[in-house]
Design a protein around this motif. Sequence first.
Motif, PDB file in Angstrom:
ATOM      1  N   ASP A 153       2.271  -4.103  -8.152  1.00 13.23           N
ATOM      2  CA  ASP A 153       3.980  -2.775  -8.168  1.00 13.23           C
ATOM      3  C   ASP A 153       2.958  -2.580  -6.920  1.00 13.23           C
ATOM      4  O   ASP A 153       4.311  -1.271  -6.430  1.00 13.23           O
ATOM      5  N   GLY A 154       1.922  -2.656  -6.351  1.00 15.02           N
ATOM      6  CA  GLY A 154       1.356  -1.836  -5.157  1.00 15.02           C
ATOM      7  C   GLY A 154       0.335  -1.031  -5.602  1.00 15.02           C
ATOM      8  O   GLY A 154      -0.414  -1.011  -6.682  1.00 15.02           O
ATOM      9  N   LEU A 214       2.743  13.331   7.018  1.00 14.32           N
ATOM     10  CA  LEU A 214       3.691  12.016   6.878  1.00 14.32           C
ATOM     11  C   LEU A 214       3.678  10.871   8.350  1.00 14.32           C
ATOM     12  O   LEU A 214       4.031   9.701   7.999  1.00 14.32           O
ATOM     13  N   GLY A 215       3.961  11.608   9.131  1.00 15.47           N
ATOM     14  CA  GLY A 215       3.741  11.000  10.739  1.00 15.47           C
ATOM     15  C   GLY A 215       2.345  10.221  10.586  1.00 15.47           C
ATOM     16  O   GLY A 215       2.175   9.000  10.537  1.00 15.47           O
ATOM     17  N   LEU A 216       1.288  10.467   9.734  1.00 15.31           N
ATOM     18  CA  LEU A 216       0.420  10.279   9.549  1.00 15.31           C
ATOM     19  C   LEU A 216       0.401   8.535   9.369  1.00 15.31           C
ATOM     20  O   LEU A 216      -0.144   7.274   8.918  1.00 15.31           O
ATOM     21  N   LEU A 217       0.996   9.246   7.878  1.00 13.13           N
ATOM     22  CA  LEU A 217       1.529   7.550   6.959  1.00 13.13           C
ATOM     23  C   LEU A 217       2.217   6.660   7.746  1.00 13.13           C
ATOM     24  O   LEU A 217       2.065   5.632   7.895  1.00 13.13           O
ATOM     25  N   SER A 218       3.897   6.580   8.630  1.00 10.92           N
ATOM     26  CA  SER A 218       4.433   6.717   8.587  1.00 10.92           C
ATOM     27  C   SER A 218       4.158   5.515  10.231  1.00 10.92           C
ATOM     28  O   SER A 218       4.102   4.187  10.300  1.00 10.92           O
ATOM     29  N   ILE A 237       0.837  -1.065   0.048  1.00 11.44           N
ATOM     30  CA  ILE A 237       0.162  -0.366   0.080  1.00 11.44           C
ATOM     31  C   ILE A 237       1.241   1.142  -0.117  1.00 11.44           C
ATOM     32  O   ILE A 237       1.692   1.139   0.832  1.00 11.44           O
ATOM     33  N   ILE A 238       0.858   2.266  -0.793  1.00 15.67           N
ATOM     34  CA  ILE A 238       1.306   3.481  -1.231  1.00 15.67           C
ATOM     35  C   ILE A 238       0.583   4.913  -1.024  1.00 15.67           C
ATOM     36  O   ILE A 238      -0.687   5.077  -0.763  1.00 15.67           O
ATOM     37  N   GLY A 239       1.110   5.309  -0.032  1.00 16.02           N
ATOM     38  CA  GLY A 239       1.162   6.852   0.171  1.00 16.02           C
ATOM     39  C   GLY A 239       0.907   7.845  -0.806  1.00 16.02           C
ATOM     40  O   GLY A 239       1.928   7.052  -1.867  1.00 16.02           O
ATOM     41  N   GLY A 240      -0.019   8.728  -0.437  1.00 16.68           N
ATOM     42  CA  GLY A 240       0.337  10.089  -1.925  1.00 16.68           C
ATOM     43  C   GLY A 240       0.039  11.383  -1.653  1.00 16.68           C
ATOM     44  O   GLY A 240      -1.039  11.416  -0.995  1.00 16.68           O
ATOM     45  N   LEU A 288       5.516   6.411  -1.344  1.00 16.83           N
ATOM     46  CA  LEU A 288       4.886   6.876  -1.658  1.00 16.83           C
ATOM     47  C   LEU A 288       4.875   8.401  -3.053  1.00 16.83           C
ATOM     48  O   LEU A 288       5.900   7.886  -3.065  1.00 16.83           O
ATOM     49  N   ARG A 289       3.785   8.282  -3.492  1.00 17.97           N
ATOM     50  CA  ARG A 289       4.609   9.235  -4.764  1.00 17.97           C
ATOM     51  C   ARG A 289       4.404  10.407  -3.436  1.00 17.97           C
ATOM     52  O   ARG A 289       3.149  11.551  -2.969  1.00 17.97           O
ATOM     53  N   TYR A 290       5.451  11.575  -4.446  1.00 24.22           N
ATOM     54  CA  TYR A 290       5.393  12.605  -3.217  1.00 24.22           C
ATOM     55  C   TYR A 290       5.908  13.902  -4.846  1.00 24.22           C
ATOM     56  O   TYR A 290       6.584  13.760  -5.325  1.00 24.22           O
TER      57      TYR A 290
END
Length: 443
Positions: A332-333, A40-44, A10-13, A51-53
């Motif tokens: 790939d995710g 970013l803390g929420l993601l972590s 699972i990937i963030g963005g 993540l896509r940034y």
Amino acid sequence: MSEAGRPLEIIGGFESTFMPAHDRDIFETTEHDLRWREDLGLLSRSGITRLRYPVRWHRIEEVEGSYDWSSTDEVMAYLRNEGFRPIVDLVHHTSYPAWLTDGFADDRFGAAYLRYAEAFARRYPWVEEYTLFNEPFSTLFLCGHEAIWPPYHSGLRGFVDLILNVMPAVATASALYRDLLPDARHVWVDTCEFHTGSDASGQRYADMANYRRFLVIDAFLGRGYDVDSQLGRDLAAVGGERLLSLPTGTIDVLGLDYYAHCQWDFSEAGGTAPTPTPLPLSDQILQYWERYGMPCMLTETNVRGHTADRATWLKYVLEQCEAAQARGVAMDGVCWFPVVDSTDWNSLLFRCEGQVDPVGVYWLDADLRRHTSVMSTSYALAAQGVRSADLPAYRLAEPVATWLQGYRPQMAHWDWQQPPGTDIGSSLPRTTTRMELRIVDAQ
């Protein structure tokens, strides 16, 4: 890359599109530019490091030829030091400097883009994945064919002209990054489409659109197009043969952005989205896999609605990606986009009012505070490796229940739960009307 049978990553963005007419971007209207450590803390805490940034070219080079990397340096150092793995996004929709007054039609675009792309790669040689230009088909289509975004060109000729002005530089950047970042991967990102027709005229248009969806990526890869097809005949009238001699590039991962409005139904009366008979997402992914034979990633998805509706859509797309993986696709995710609610997509970014879009993993209140919900719980579970079958399916609320009615047969095997009554998020779409992507909303 996930092997067959293994949980999908699972990937963030984060959404960052720049609105040149307003000199604002979605980093700023959601306050991610101020709260990025919190976000970013929420993601972590959700267990996500990939993540896509976005890289904000429009802020880095506000004065032509003068780069200010200070804010980018701070975030990129934090990402690296905290163990995040960014898929950096060099241009997200209309996120070019305001001094490119004609946008993607500006004669200066290619040279300016290449200078910026090279400067980025030399400054951050540790980057492992990158997207050179986000959604080239849909971005240039909205800018050049539909006159929704600047430079507001229209028709097939306008679309072709923008492709010719932009994609040679992207192809050149592809070769440049092979030299500067030889171990990094190019993640091509574009919409995952499939269309239907409800009468003979509509089906003819749908057939053309189903071929047109591959036009830009095929040009980038040097595959050309069928000059004898309906699209080929239409292109002949606007100098489309110029696309056959574009410089070519390379792709390592095919990123597919999928929303319900990626499937339109056409008729003599026009087009509506989504089609009442949507093709399962797994079938669409298989179409792209069979055509290009490269690893696939679901690089964007969301649905506008209550947080429970979003959790249910996450279950759907994850199940479909698992099904594609089981059918042999190298997946790939899966990226839910964005992590926090975005803003102003209700007008397709024509207006800049800070109107919160109810689409994120974490929802924003009127003061832009971030909140957890059943959606963020499902997201974290998926990040921990929980399969789609073990994620909850919540009964859909309006207008999403009507909006996704055509998907119900694909969800018929689920055990449905009543969503918690207070866990809805904010800024919800009107519940008295069917949700449709209407271009007229941007006029």
